[in-house]
Motif scaffolding. Structure first.
Motif, PDB file in Angstrom:
ATOM      1  N   ILE A   1       0.852  -1.194   0.000  1.00 56.41           N
ATOM      2  CA  ILE A   1       0.000   0.000   0.000  1.00 56.41           C
ATOM      3  C   ILE A   1       0.881   1.234   0.000  1.00 56.41           C
ATOM      4  O   ILE A   1       0.609   2.223  -0.687  1.00 56.41           O
ATOM      5  N   ALA A   2       1.971   1.179   0.770  1.00 53.45           N
ATOM      6  CA  ALA A   2       2.930   2.291   0.820  1.00 53.45           C
ATOM      7  C   ALA A   2       4.304   1.719   1.137  1.00 53.45           C
ATOM      8  O   ALA A   2       4.424   0.723   1.854  1.00 53.45           O
ATOM      9  N   LEU A   3       5.340   2.338   0.593  1.00 52.14           N
ATOM     10  CA  LEU A   3       6.726   1.946   0.864  1.00 52.14           C
ATOM     11  C   LEU A   3       7.560   3.222   0.895  1.00 52.14           C
ATOM     12  O   LEU A   3       7.512   4.008  -0.045  1.00 52.14           O
ATOM     13  N   LEU A   4       8.301   3.421   1.982  1.00 54.73           N
ATOM     14  CA  LEU A   4       8.972   4.708   2.176  1.00 54.73           C
ATOM     15  C   LEU A   4      10.371   4.495   2.737  1.00 54.73           C
ATOM     16  O   LEU A   4      10.554   3.840   3.772  1.00 54.73           O
ATOM     17  N   GLU A   5      11.385   5.016   2.039  1.00 57.95           N
ATOM     18  CA  GLU A   5      12.767   4.944   2.526  1.00 57.95           C
ATOM     19  C   GLU A   5      13.016   6.063   3.526  1.00 57.95           C
ATOM     20  O   GLU A   5      12.496   7.176   3.374  1.00 57.95           O
ATOM     21  N   LEU A   6      13.842   5.757   4.555  1.00 55.67           N
ATOM     22  CA  LEU A   6      14.073   6.742   5.615  1.00 55.67           C
ATOM     23  C   LEU A   6      15.499   7.240   5.653  1.00 55.67           C
ATOM     24  O   LEU A   6      15.793   8.357   5.276  1.00 55.67           O
ATOM     25  N   ASP A   7      16.442   6.418   6.137  1.00 56.13           N
ATOM     26  CA  ASP A   7      17.826   6.873   6.297  1.00 56.13           C
ATOM     27  C   ASP A   7      18.749   5.665   6.236  1.00 56.13           C
ATOM     28  O   ASP A   7      18.307   4.549   5.947  1.00 56.13           O
ATOM     29  N   THR A   8      20.034   5.879   6.522  1.00 60.29           N
ATOM     30  CA  THR A   8      21.022   4.794   6.399  1.00 60.29           C
ATOM     31  C   THR A   8      21.566   4.337   7.749  1.00 60.29           C
ATOM     32  O   THR A   8      22.619   3.737   7.821  1.00 60.29           O
ATOM     33  N   SER A   9      20.857   4.570   8.843  1.00 64.64           N
ATOM     34  CA  SER A   9      21.324   4.115  10.147  1.00 64.64           C
ATOM     35  C   SER A   9      21.233   2.592  10.250  1.00 64.64           C
ATOM     36  O   SER A   9      20.487   1.942   9.512  1.00 64.64           O
ATOM     37  N   ASN A  10      21.988   2.035  11.215  1.00 59.80           N
ATOM     38  CA  ASN A  10      22.068   0.579  11.339  1.00 59.80           C
ATOM     39  C   ASN A  10      21.010  -0.019  12.261  1.00 59.80           C
ATOM     40  O   ASN A  10      20.678  -1.191  12.155  1.00 59.80           O
ATOM     41  N   GLY A  11      20.490   0.762  13.214  1.00 55.24           N
ATOM     42  CA  GLY A  11      19.623   0.216  14.244  1.00 55.24           C
ATOM     43  C   GLY A  11      18.282  -0.255  13.694  1.00 55.24           C
ATOM     44  O   GLY A  11      17.686   0.382  12.818  1.00 55.24           O
ATOM     45  N   VAL A  12      17.813  -1.395  14.219  1.00 54.65           N
ATOM     46  CA  VAL A  12      16.499  -1.904  13.843  1.00 54.65           C
ATOM     47  C   VAL A  12      15.426  -0.942  14.356  1.00 54.65           C
ATOM     48  O   VAL A  12      15.469  -0.500  15.504  1.00 54.65           O
ATOM     49  N   LEU A  13      14.461  -0.607  13.496  1.00 54.78           N
ATOM     50  CA  LEU A  13      13.385   0.309  13.884  1.00 54.78           C
ATOM     51  C   LEU A  13      12.289  -0.461  14.610  1.00 54.78           C
ATOM     52  O   LEU A  13      11.666  -1.363  14.033  1.00 54.78           O
ATOM     53  N   LEU A  14      12.055  -0.128  15.881  1.00 59.46           N
ATOM     54  CA  LEU A  14      11.004  -0.762  16.668  1.00 59.46           C
ATOM     55  C   LEU A  14       9.738   0.086  16.545  1.00 59.46           C
ATOM     56  O   LEU A  14       9.734   1.252  16.938  1.00 59.46           O
ATOM     57  N   PRO A  15       8.644  -0.478  15.999  1.00 57.43           N
ATOM     58  CA  PRO A  15       7.410   0.306  15.849  1.00 57.43           C
ATOM     59  C   PRO A  15       6.508   0.168  17.075  1.00 57.43           C
ATOM     60  O   PRO A  15       6.315  -0.924  17.599  1.00 57.43           O
TER      61      PRO A  15
END
Length: 481
Positions: free
Chosen positions: A257-271
């Motif tokens: 439905i949507a796909l969005l790139e954010l940044d190049t950091s290494n940490g896993v994003l916890l939602p």
């Protein structure tokens, strides 16, 4: 063009702020285990944090109101023999907490309303069924006493903690499970796995009902959560190791439905998801910022709102259930940021001039009452959460004791007596010792022989040998005598 820039939303100006220093929690030795869990669990009564400890695993439980410096001798919860990897508060009882550990067990704890005066080492129930470390523990959103665990043995087990028994076991995952999320009524859960697949599972049918290979093309860990309308929000990495978020319809996994790139950091994003506002807060391990987004039904479906930034990177994060926020200050969310030695609450507010209760910010939210019993859910019933009004604020109910009625292993045993030579010493029941056998060693041994269905002709010495062969029973015997 201007219409797409200025979007009508009451959450367009959500404002994040760290509380004053004296309203934080200082001198907490946050765990250094390399595991991608949040290390922190919050409810309207308590803050729980996984901490460093010698000789096993432990976590700290503080009343929310006990801010300031934490005494270095403050009692811990210390039942696990290996590092604790994940903790989760029961949504239907603010005094019940589940934990899981590298010692291959999950445990359920009853926390008293007052500050602890001594360490807690006796769980209400120990759940043993995994052969490797247990890394995920999460409660069912609407059914009483249903708990899900996932381990490095790639098993998902669903338990009834009211009886201590495993209800459902699923082995559909060929590799390490990264995350699990129930949907709103608990009829399905979604998982992300090291094999790069996103799966939707129906636990009562014991089957995977939908799956998608590589929703994010990178090989780094993914996370997935169900939204209130049944879609799945994911975080992961692109092939070029850029962090990415996605929104998927599980009935049609072909295109996002949507796909969005954010940044190049290494940490896993916890939602962290707020079902009432349909907002997602993204917190990366090692980041010093929290991004938040609103999910809507019109393009681009996932709308970036703002970023809260602070100086120090976070080790973990906790998210307060909506019933614990302060409605008098138009607070719509509260996150608890873990640093090396402290925990900082961060309030998210919508600026309003009026002192009146803001109905549009606070729709009825999920309350602490379960919508059904464990047996009803297992029989196929589904219920949405029972909602409560936020008008006037929320007062947590007093502690209710969790009663565990373990099924008697002996009831299902044949009454015929077996000879010692045919007894499998590894299958001796762990619940065969009763407290009325405390009188003397000899009487106790005779009582144990009787309960095991053995002939009493055999010597206590031989039985002691059997007990030593089964260390779990021998240690329990030592406690009882």
């Amino acid at each position: 063009m201007s219409r797409s820039i200025v979007r009508q939303s009451k959450f367009r100006h959500v404002f994040g702020q760290t509380v004053k220093a004296e309203q934080g929690y200082d001198d907490i030795r946050v765990s250094k285990v390399t595991w991608d869990s949040s290390f922190c669990a919050i409810n309207p009564k308590f803050l729980a944090v996984i901490v460093e400890s010698s000789g096993g695993g432990a976590f700290l439980v503080l009343p929310i109101s006990k801010t300031g410096r934490v005494d270095k001798n403050y009692p811990l919860v210390i039942g696990h023999s290996g590092p604790v990897l994940d903790i989760d508060w029961c949504p239907h009882d603010d005094n019940i907490l589940a934990s899981c550990s590298e010692d291959c067990t999950a445990m359920v704890w009853q926390i008293p309303d007052h500050s602890l005066t001594r360490p807690i080492s006796d769980p209400v129930v120990v759940l043993e069924g995994h052969s490797k470390r247990v890394g995920i523990v999460t409660w069912h959103p609407t059914a009483r006493n249903i708990l899900l665990t996932a381990g490095s043995d790639n098993l998902v087990i669903i338990w009834n903690v009211g009886t201590g028994e495993a209800l459902i076991s699923m082995d559909d995952h060929p590799d390490l499970i990264y995350s699990i999320s129930w949907n709103r009524n608990g009829s399905l859960f979604c998982t992300t796995c090291k094999d790069r697949r996103l799966r939707v599972c129906d636990p009562r049918k014991r089957e995977v009902v939908a799956e998608r290979l590589a929703p994010h093309e990178g090989i780094r860990p993914m996370r997935a959560i169900f939204t209130r309308d049944g879609n799945i929000f994911t975080t992961g990495f692109t092939r070029m190791s850029q962090r990415e978020l996605g929104l998927w319809d599980p009935t049609n996994f072909e295109e996002p439905i949507a796909l969005l790139e954010l940044d190049t950091s290494n940490g896993v994003l916890l939602p962290y998801y707020d079902a009432d506002a349909n907002m997602v807060y993204l917190c990366g391990k090692g980041d010093s910022s929290i991004r938040y987004f609103e999910i809507t039904e019109e393009p681009p479906y996932v709308h970036y709102l703002n970023t809260f930034s602070s100086k120090e990177p976070q080790r973990g994060m906790g998210f307060m259930p909506k019933r614990g926020v302060d409605v008098t200050k138009c607070e719509i969310a509260r996150l608890f940021k873990l640093l090396d030695k402290k925990c900082e609450p961060i309030t998210m507010t919508v600026p309003r001039k009026s002192d009146l209760f803001q109905d549009d910010l606070y729709p009825d939210t999920a309350g602490p009452e379960p919508a059904m019993e464990a047996e009803e859910w297992l029989d196929g019933r589904d219920e949405d959460p029972i909602l409560v009004s936020m008008r006037g604020g929320y007062m947590p109910p007093k502690s209710r004791e969790l009663k565990v009625a373990k099924k008697n292993v002996l009831e299902s045993r044949p009454t015929t007596r077996r000879s010692m030579s045919t007894l499998d010493t590894n299958s001796l029941p762990a619940v065969c010792l009763s407290r009325h056998h405390k009188k003397t060693d000899a009487e106790g041994y005779r009582g144990l022989i009787y309960q095991l269905g053995l002939s009493s002709d055999y010597s206590n010495l031989h039985l002691s040998y059997l007990l030593y062969r089964n260390g779990r029973i021998h240690s329990l015997w030592d406690k009882l005598l």
